[in-house]
Write a protein that holds these residues in place. Sequence first.
Motif, PDB file in Angstrom:
ATOM      1  N   VAL A 182      10.555  39.534  34.418  1.00  0.00           N
ATOM      2  CA  VAL A 182      11.607  38.592  33.534  1.00  0.00           C
ATOM      3  C   VAL A 182      10.301  39.007  31.692  1.00  0.00           C
ATOM      4  N   LEU A 183       8.621  39.922  31.181  1.00  0.00           N
ATOM      5  CA  LEU A 183       8.075  39.564  30.689  1.00  0.00           C
ATOM      6  C   LEU A 183      10.064  40.977  29.457  1.00  0.00           C
ATOM      7  N   SER A 184       9.247  42.071  30.396  1.00  0.00           N
ATOM      8  CA  SER A 184      10.158  43.146  29.807  1.00  0.00           C
ATOM      9  C   SER A 184      11.685  42.900  29.508  1.00  0.00           C
ATOM     10  N   SER A 185      12.468  41.742  29.999  1.00  0.00           N
ATOM     11  CA  SER A 185      13.614  41.585  29.586  1.00  0.00           C
ATOM     12  C   SER A 185      13.263  40.624  28.298  1.00  0.00           C
ATOM     13  N   THR A 186      12.786  39.436  28.674  1.00  0.00           N
ATOM     14  CA  THR A 186      11.803  38.644  27.419  1.00  0.00           C
ATOM     15  C   THR A 186      11.988  39.281  25.940  1.00  0.00           C
ATOM     16  N   LEU A 187      10.607  39.930  26.123  1.00  0.00           N
ATOM     17  CA  LEU A 187      10.510  40.659  25.172  1.00  0.00           C
ATOM     18  C   LEU A 187      11.542  41.889  24.413  1.00  0.00           C
ATOM     19  N   PHE A 188      12.409  42.288  24.962  1.00  0.00           N
ATOM     20  CA  PHE A 188      13.149  42.963  25.052  1.00  0.00           C
ATOM     21  C   PHE A 188      14.492  42.238  23.897  1.00  0.00           C
TER      22      PHE A 188
ATOM     23  N   LEU B  20       2.112  41.798  45.783  1.00  0.00           N
ATOM     24  CA  LEU B  20       2.072  43.705  45.285  1.00  0.00           C
ATOM     25  C   LEU B  20       3.725  42.955  44.195  1.00  0.00           C
ATOM     26  N   ARG B  21       4.965  42.611  44.690  1.00  0.00           N
ATOM     27  CA  ARG B  21       6.250  42.637  44.608  1.00  0.00           C
ATOM     28  C   ARG B  21       6.449  41.794  44.229  1.00  0.00           C
ATOM     29  N   LEU B  22       5.502  40.850  43.330  1.00  0.00           N
ATOM     30  CA  LEU B  22       5.851  39.406  42.530  1.00  0.00           C
ATOM     31  C   LEU B  22       5.787  40.331  41.451  1.00  0.00           C
ATOM     32  N   PHE B  23       3.987  41.331  41.002  1.00  0.00           N
ATOM     33  CA  PHE B  23       4.637  41.448  39.975  1.00  0.00           C
ATOM     34  C   PHE B  23       5.916  42.777  39.191  1.00  0.00           C
ATOM     35  N   GLY B  24       5.986  43.087  40.282  1.00  0.00           N
ATOM     36  CA  GLY B  24       7.364  43.563  39.469  1.00  0.00           C
ATOM     37  C   GLY B  24       8.845  42.253  38.874  1.00  0.00           C
ATOM     38  N   SER B  25       8.547  41.146  39.638  1.00  0.00           N
ATOM     39  CA  SER B  25       9.292  39.750  38.902  1.00  0.00           C
ATOM     40  C   SER B  25       8.822  40.104  37.856  1.00  0.00           C
ATOM     41  N   LEU B  26       7.218  39.895  37.618  1.00  0.00           N
ATOM     42  CA  LEU B  26       6.497  39.473  36.109  1.00  0.00           C
ATOM     43  C   LEU B  26       7.318  40.962  34.978  1.00  0.00           C
ATOM     44  N   GLY B  27       7.082  41.453  35.992  1.00  0.00           N
ATOM     45  CA  GLY B  27       7.214  43.058  34.403  1.00  0.00           C
ATOM     46  C   GLY B  27       9.176  42.777  34.644  1.00  0.00           C
TER      47      GLY B  27
ATOM     48  N   ILE C  98      11.452  48.498  33.831  1.00  0.00           N
ATOM     49  CA  ILE C  98      12.515  49.217  33.395  1.00  0.00           C
ATOM     50  C   ILE C  98      13.919  48.971  33.472  1.00  0.00           C
ATOM     51  N   THR C  99      13.632  48.480  34.601  1.00  0.00           N
ATOM     52  CA  THR C  99      15.346  47.292  35.159  1.00  0.00           C
ATOM     53  C   THR C  99      15.373  46.373  34.339  1.00  0.00           C
ATOM     54  N   GLY C 100      14.010  45.816  34.277  1.00  0.00           N
ATOM     55  CA  GLY C 100      14.220  44.224  33.164  1.00  0.00           C
ATOM     56  C   GLY C 100      14.995  44.395  31.599  1.00  0.00           C
TER      57      GLY C 100
END
Length: 387
Positions: A144-150, A135-142, A22-24
């Motif tokens: 970059v994926l969402s911002s790139t795909l969107f 655990l927190r690194l999955f937030g970073s992955l989320g 969402i943040t992405g």
Amino acid sequence: MLPSQATGRLPLIGFYALYFSITGIVLPFLPAYLKSLTLSVSQIGLLLSLSPLLALVAPHLWGHLADRTGRPHHVLSAVCAGACLGFIPLLFVERFPTLVAALAAYAFFASSITPLIDSLALQHIARTGGSYSHLRLFGSLGFVLSSTLFGLSVDSVGRATVLAAFSLLVTLTLWSFTLRDSSGPTARVPVHPLAGLQLLADRELSWLLAACALHWIACAPYHGTFSIFVGSLGLPPSVVGISMGLGVTAEVLVMLLYPRVADRISPRNLLVLAFASSALRWAGLSLATSRGVIAALSLLHGLSFGVFYVASIAFVVRRVPPHLRSSGQGLFAAITFGLGGLVGYSSAGAGYDWLGGHRLFAAAAVLELAAAALVLRIPPQEPRLPA
């Protein structure tokens, strides 16, 4: 890893990935969406300042409620539902006064999501072992994926921005019900309403929070004016995208490697490294004119944010009693992202107009050195509280 550990980790991993997805979308694309509504730059700046403004208060309230009830997962679900309801008007309102009301309602809840999920993650780690950074690194992955795909899926930033963010927010709210309190049966400790603020009596914790706020103020020129700065150099928008992609990649790598150094280097010393590296990064940008230099400097984001964030969380864990874990994380969020964000974002735009991009980043480098000096006031061997 034991099956019970994996089972407990999956809801946390999914929550981090969804929330930062969402943040992405919201962080890079919401300002452009607001601009498409024909709002002025000053109006957009006011709207964006609502989140750090509400972060001064809201994390204290929700963190105290989580500690007082002993049910942070229930409080987090309520906060997610509140953020979802607050976001609904953004799907159809376009006038500035109603946008202020909607974004204020959303920020009142959303600004407390990170400290509450961090509290649950730390609680899980204290009970079953593992690493917070993993655990927190999955937030970073989320993110970059969402911002790139969107960014690749839309031709222009319009109402799709709020529709995509709202869809993910609904999914996050539903997912929050998979979270569970992993602390087991414990004796309830009475929590004073001002217990979170009373943590400031710890001088070393106060130095840490002041340094983190300074660091976040110094990061504001990058967060708020980087794309404008790149454009002023005559460079294409792709430089912004490439730089941010490299930065988040470095952040993920740092979080993967962090557990290997966490037991050998104290959070205090890691924070000095993070702030000194950030000073180097901003000083580099104050001289940069080419895309290659700008892209290379973005790799220091792994230290500017990755090391800064996980080391700060580790420091707070060592200084705050377990029964005040949510209040401690709320205090960290309020001072760092609330106070630091409010001062930083409100001054970055004016500073850019007054000083220009290069000199503004030079000023940010000086602030980072001041943050490092504050951390050096903390004794090298800070005490460790039981988890």
